[in-house]
Design a protein around this motif. Structure first.
Motif, PDB file in Angstrom:
ATOM      1  N   ARG A  51      13.495  -3.791 -13.030  1.00 47.80           N
ATOM      2  CA  ARG A  51      14.028  -3.676 -11.669  1.00 47.80           C
ATOM      3  C   ARG A  51      12.900  -3.832 -10.647  1.00 47.80           C
ATOM      4  O   ARG A  51      13.065  -4.486  -9.614  1.00 47.80           O
ATOM      5  CB  ARG A  51      14.709  -2.329 -11.497  1.00 47.80           C
ATOM      6  CG  ARG A  51      15.502  -2.195 -10.195  1.00 47.80           C
ATOM      7  CD  ARG A  51      16.122  -0.821 -10.095  1.00 47.80           C
ATOM      8  NE  ARG A  51      16.907  -0.509 -11.296  1.00 47.80           N
ATOM      9  CZ  ARG A  51      17.361   0.701 -11.581  1.00 47.80           C
ATOM     10  NH1 ARG A  51      17.085   1.713 -10.777  1.00 47.80           N
ATOM     11  NH2 ARG A  51      18.079   0.904 -12.671  1.00 47.80           N
ATOM     12  N   TYR A  52      11.730  -3.233 -10.930  1.00 46.58           N
ATOM     13  CA  TYR A  52      10.596  -3.372 -10.019  1.00 46.58           C
ATOM     14  C   TYR A  52      10.209  -4.848  -9.874  1.00 46.58           C
ATOM     15  O   TYR A  52       9.958  -5.331  -8.761  1.00 46.58           O
ATOM     16  CB  TYR A  52       9.389  -2.595 -10.539  1.00 46.58           C
ATOM     17  CG  TYR A  52       9.568  -1.095 -10.598  1.00 46.58           C
ATOM     18  CD1 TYR A  52      10.568  -0.455  -9.881  1.00 46.58           C
ATOM     19  CD2 TYR A  52       8.718  -0.319 -11.388  1.00 46.58           C
ATOM     20  CE1 TYR A  52      10.731   0.918  -9.949  1.00 46.58           C
ATOM     21  CE2 TYR A  52       8.864   1.059 -11.456  1.00 46.58           C
ATOM     22  CZ  TYR A  52       9.882   1.661 -10.735  1.00 46.58           C
ATOM     23  OH  TYR A  52      10.038   3.025 -10.799  1.00 46.58           O
ATOM     24  N   LEU A  53      10.126  -5.536 -10.996  1.00 50.38           N
ATOM     25  CA  LEU A  53       9.720  -6.939 -10.954  1.00 50.38           C
ATOM     26  C   LEU A  53      10.754  -7.795 -10.236  1.00 50.38           C
ATOM     27  O   LEU A  53      10.396  -8.739  -9.512  1.00 50.38           O
ATOM     28  CB  LEU A  53       9.497  -7.456 -12.377  1.00 50.38           C
ATOM     29  CG  LEU A  53       8.336  -6.826 -13.147  1.00 50.38           C
ATOM     30  CD1 LEU A  53       8.253  -7.409 -14.552  1.00 50.38           C
ATOM     31  CD2 LEU A  53       7.016  -7.043 -12.413  1.00 50.38           C
TER      32      LEU A  53
ATOM     33  N   ARG B  39       0.809  -1.219   0.000  1.00 55.64           N
ATOM     34  CA  ARG B  39       0.000   0.000   0.000  1.00 55.64           C
ATOM     35  C   ARG B  39       0.841   1.267   0.000  1.00 55.64           C
ATOM     36  O   ARG B  39       0.302   2.376   0.088  1.00 55.64           O
ATOM     37  CB  ARG B  39      -0.940  -0.015   1.211  1.00 55.64           C
ATOM     38  CG  ARG B  39      -1.983  -1.117   1.102  1.00 55.64           C
ATOM     39  CD  ARG B  39      -2.872  -1.211   2.309  1.00 55.64           C
ATOM     40  NE  ARG B  39      -3.846  -2.302   2.147  1.00 55.64           N
ATOM     41  CZ  ARG B  39      -4.738  -2.656   3.064  1.00 55.64           C
ATOM     42  NH1 ARG B  39      -4.783  -1.993   4.210  1.00 55.64           N
ATOM     43  NH2 ARG B  39      -5.564  -3.661   2.842  1.00 55.64           N
ATOM     44  N   SER B  40       2.142   1.091  -0.076  1.00 59.51           N
ATOM     45  CA  SER B  40       3.057   2.227  -0.157  1.00 59.51           C
ATOM     46  C   SER B  40       3.222   2.657  -1.618  1.00 59.51           C
ATOM     47  O   SER B  40       2.716   1.989  -2.534  1.00 59.51           O
ATOM     48  CB  SER B  40       4.414   1.829   0.425  1.00 59.51           C
ATOM     49  OG  SER B  40       5.054   0.888  -0.419  1.00 59.51           O
ATOM     50  N   PRO B  41       3.914   3.763  -1.877  1.00 60.56           N
ATOM     51  CA  PRO B  41       4.191   4.144  -3.275  1.00 60.56           C
ATOM     52  C   PRO B  41       4.880   3.042  -4.074  1.00 60.56           C
ATOM     53  O   PRO B  41       4.628   2.889  -5.271  1.00 60.56           O
ATOM     54  CB  PRO B  41       5.088   5.374  -3.118  1.00 60.56           C
ATOM     55  CG  PRO B  41       4.681   5.975  -1.813  1.00 60.56           C
ATOM     56  CD  PRO B  41       4.347   4.814  -0.932  1.00 60.56           C
ATOM     57  N   ALA B  42       5.743   2.245  -3.413  1.00 52.34           N
ATOM     58  CA  ALA B  42       6.400   1.145  -4.124  1.00 52.34           C
ATOM     59  C   ALA B  42       5.381   0.119  -4.591  1.00 52.34           C
ATOM     60  O   ALA B  42       5.456  -0.400  -5.712  1.00 52.34           O
ATOM     61  CB  ALA B  42       7.439   0.486  -3.215  1.00 52.34           C
ATOM     62  N   GLY B  43       4.384  -0.187  -3.730  1.00 52.05           N
ATOM     63  CA  GLY B  43       3.338  -1.120  -4.134  1.00 52.05           C
ATOM     64  C   GLY B  43       2.493  -0.588  -5.265  1.00 52.05           C
ATOM     65  O   GLY B  43       2.086  -1.328  -6.156  1.00 52.05           O
TER      66      GLY B  43
END
Length: 655
Positions: free
Chosen positions: A538-540, A512-516
């Motif tokens: 990189r995200y994956l 639920r953060s910006p990263a999510g």
């Protein structure tokens, strides 16, 4: 020549086995490449033919012919039934098909065992074939040479039908351009049914003819399915000749490779499968993710009707005056709806020890371990868009790390959790680059290969894993420094519950953060994210590593709760269970994944305990029901029931 002479019999056996796999794989390739069905019950179709042929074999040519006809027909009918079963899932992609057909395989395999028995059936071949012949100075079974000839003839006939007849042209057209096929007056639905019936017939015929080579029995269908998947991946879907070459190569590895390279043979097949898939994915652009909705089948219509009636139910009128305070607004709004399931789950989790008997408490602890594995699958499947059948690999790394740490004297729980998560994260970092480039069904196959390779390592490295015997007898885990080892079911459960709550809370915070949100955006609009300059790869990769660490925590918990570890605890079946838990809960629902895991453990261990011997049938039924009745999981059902009623137009203008 001396080497060939020394291994002539295994080499010829490899040809026979390869041709058997070719016939089976040709049907699997036909179902997937033409009808678009990822059929994980194809091994069951083989078993139908094998059991039928064995039952009708009486040592005569008539018995062989009757068994071939009956086994082929029975498997063809089962294939046609699969067509009817998978048609409602056509718009939902291959993941739903895979879970449905796996459930059918579980239920069908149990029914076959109940009908034919759990022992391997003897197969009697005609007397003229029940002998040996001389082959370059070696004695070799006559039936196997005859089988080679029959398999070649069957393959030649199938190739002729597909390439030289109008039926074959219709089949090819159904794969390439179904709209044009319909415009020519052919019914695509009938062609779809015919293709799956033909695929079933090929599997059934292979089962009948192959029964004297690998007799029907428990485990045969799973082994044949896995090897056929390897053949299809290596050979591709475009050329039967490439499939034939791949099948013979797989057969040689299974027979000649075991005698020449016994240490490497267990790894060669799935390593080659993973390498081919990764190589192909490197030369194709990642496909954009596509959301698929439920199809308009009768179950979906009934569910929508019930949902509409629920939405239109009378509702209590709002107070005429007095605006709610801030807390009241939160309690009546989205905040309460999001927090309520978490609070209820927490209350239930920590109330269970006072409500259940020790056996049920131990099952609840196992459900928490499987639940963390399911949550890691949710992160990859629901948020990253990488459906996985191999998340049991980091799960196994965490489990064996904890068992070996305990055996070495490292028995403090937090230390075991951290080190196991770290080991699983490193493993996921190594395997991640092979996974994150692919999409869709290719991801399923790559992760399946990774999982099977891990299983092969587990069976071979006995000094670390105990091999097929597993590990048992290591010291019990201590909850904290200075404490005693936990042996009572209640204290083990409380420890597992605390670890699970912390792990799930951290997961929810990240998602639920910006990263999510970036990860969710990657899944929903990958092309746009790439065009905006975001490093999607990189995200994956980070998501894959974090999900692996979470799976490692689940594996560590499983060892602590069970106090033993076997290869069956980290095998393909557990991977399928974790994926089913995600489907039951909803692909983006962390809490739903935990509930799905609890339902699976309840069905597998508690309900099946009151009906001994029918666990696979119950689990298969659960797979089938979940795929049909919960296309968006419990979370989707809850969202549909909680959706506000649509406004009804009165036809009058509003002031």
């Amino acid at each position: 020549m001396e080497l060939l002479d020394a291994h002539l019999v295994p080499a010829v056996d490899g040809v026979a086995y390869g041709l058997l796999l070719f016939v089976v794989a040709a049907g699997l390739s036909l179902a997937f490449g033409t009808a678009g069905v990822l059929n994980l019950s194809h091994g069951m179709l083989y078993a139908i033919g094998a059991y039928t042929g064995a039952e009708l074999s009486d040592g005569t040519w008539g018995g062989l012919a009757l068994g071939l006809a009956a086994g082929t027909a029975a498997a063809a009918l089962a294939g046609a039934g699969l067509s009817a079963a998978t048609v409602p899932l056509a718009r939902r992609g291959h993941l739903a098909q895979a879970l449905l057909t796996f459930g059918i395989a579980l239920a069908g395999g149990d029914l076959l065992i109940q009908f034919f028995g759990a022992d391997e059936l003897p197969v009697r071949v005609p007397g003229a074939l029940d002998s040996s012949v001389h082959l370059l100075g070696h004695r070799y079974p006559a039936y196997r040479l005859c089988f080679i000839a029959m398999a070649v003839a069957l393959a030649a006939f199938g190739t002729w039908v597909l390439t030289r007849t109008r039926v074959g042209a219709a089949v090819r057209a159904s794969a390439d351009d179904p709209q044009m096929l319909a415009a020519t007056g052919h019914n695509p639905r009938a062609v779809h049914t015919g293709v799956l019936a033909a695929a079933g017939a090929l599997a059934g015929a292979a089962g009948v003819l192959g029964a004297p080579i690998i007799g029907p029995g428990p485990g045969t269908s799973e082994n044949v399915l896995m090897l056929s998947l390897v053949v299809v991946v290596l050979g591709g879907l475009r050329s039967l000749w490439a499939t034939l070459a791949a099948a013979v190569a797989v057969g040689e590895v299974q027979t000649l490779g075991v005698s020449v390279l016994p240490d490497l043979a267990p790894y060669l097949l799935f390593a080659a499968m993973a390498a081919v898939l990764v190589f192909r994915s490197r030369f194709t652009e990642p496909e954009a993710h596509e959301e698929r909705g439920p199809s308009a089948d009768p179950v979906s219509r009934l569910r929508r009707l019930l949902t509409a009636r629920w939405e239109n139910r009378p509702r209590a009128a709002a107070p005429a005056s007095g605006a709610p305070g801030r807390l009241g607004a939160w309690l009546s709004g989205a905040g309460w709806r999001q927090a309520a399931p978490l609070l209820v789950l927490l209350v239930v989790l920590f109330a269970l020890p006072g409500m259940l008997d020790p056996y049920s408490i131990s099952l609840a602890g196992s459900a928490l371990a499987l639940g963390l594995l399911a949550v890691s699958v949710t992160v990859l499947t629901g948020y990253a868009g990488l459906p996985t059948l191999g998340q049991t690999a980091p799960f196994a790394v965490g489990a064996y790390a904890t068992a070996n740490l305990a055996d070495a004297g490292w028995t403090v729980g937090p230390v075991q959790i951290v080190l196991s998560a770290l080991a699983a994260a490193v493993f996921s970092a190594v395997t991640g680059p092979a996974v994150i480039r692919a999409r869709g069904t290719t991801v399923l196959m790559i992760t399946l290969a990774v999982g099977e390779l891990t299983s092969a390592v587990i069976n071979q490295v006995k000094s670390v894993t105990g091999g097929a015997d597993g590990l048992v007898g290591f010291p019990a885990t201590r909850a904290l420094w200075g404490g005693e080892g936990m042996t009572e079911e209640r204290e083990l459960y409380v420890y597992a519950a605390v670890v699970a709550v912390v792990a799930v809370a951290l997961t929810l915070l990240v998602l639920r953060s910006p990263a999510g949100k970036l990860l969710t955006g990657t899944r929903g609009a990958e092309a746009r994210m790439r065009a905006s300059g975001h490093p999607v790869g990189r995200y994956l990769l980070v998501a894959h590593i974090c999900a692996g660490a979470l799976a490692g925590v689940g594996g560590s918990l499983m060892v602590t709760v069970q106090q033993y570890l076997s290869p069956a605890d980290v095998g393909f079946e557990i991977a399928a269970f974790a994926l089913l838990a995600v489907v039951i809960g909803g692909t983006t629902s962390v809490i739903g994944a935990l509930l799905g895991a609890g339902l699976i453990v309840f069905t597998r261990d508690w309900v099946a305990g009151s009906w001994p011997g029918h666990g696979p049938l119950l689990l298969g039924t659960l797979f089938i029901a979940a795929v049909y009745l919960l296309p968006r999981g419990l979370a989707g059902l809850r969202a549909a029931l909680g959706r506000p009623a649509p406004a009804v137009s009165t036809g009058k203008a509003t002031p």
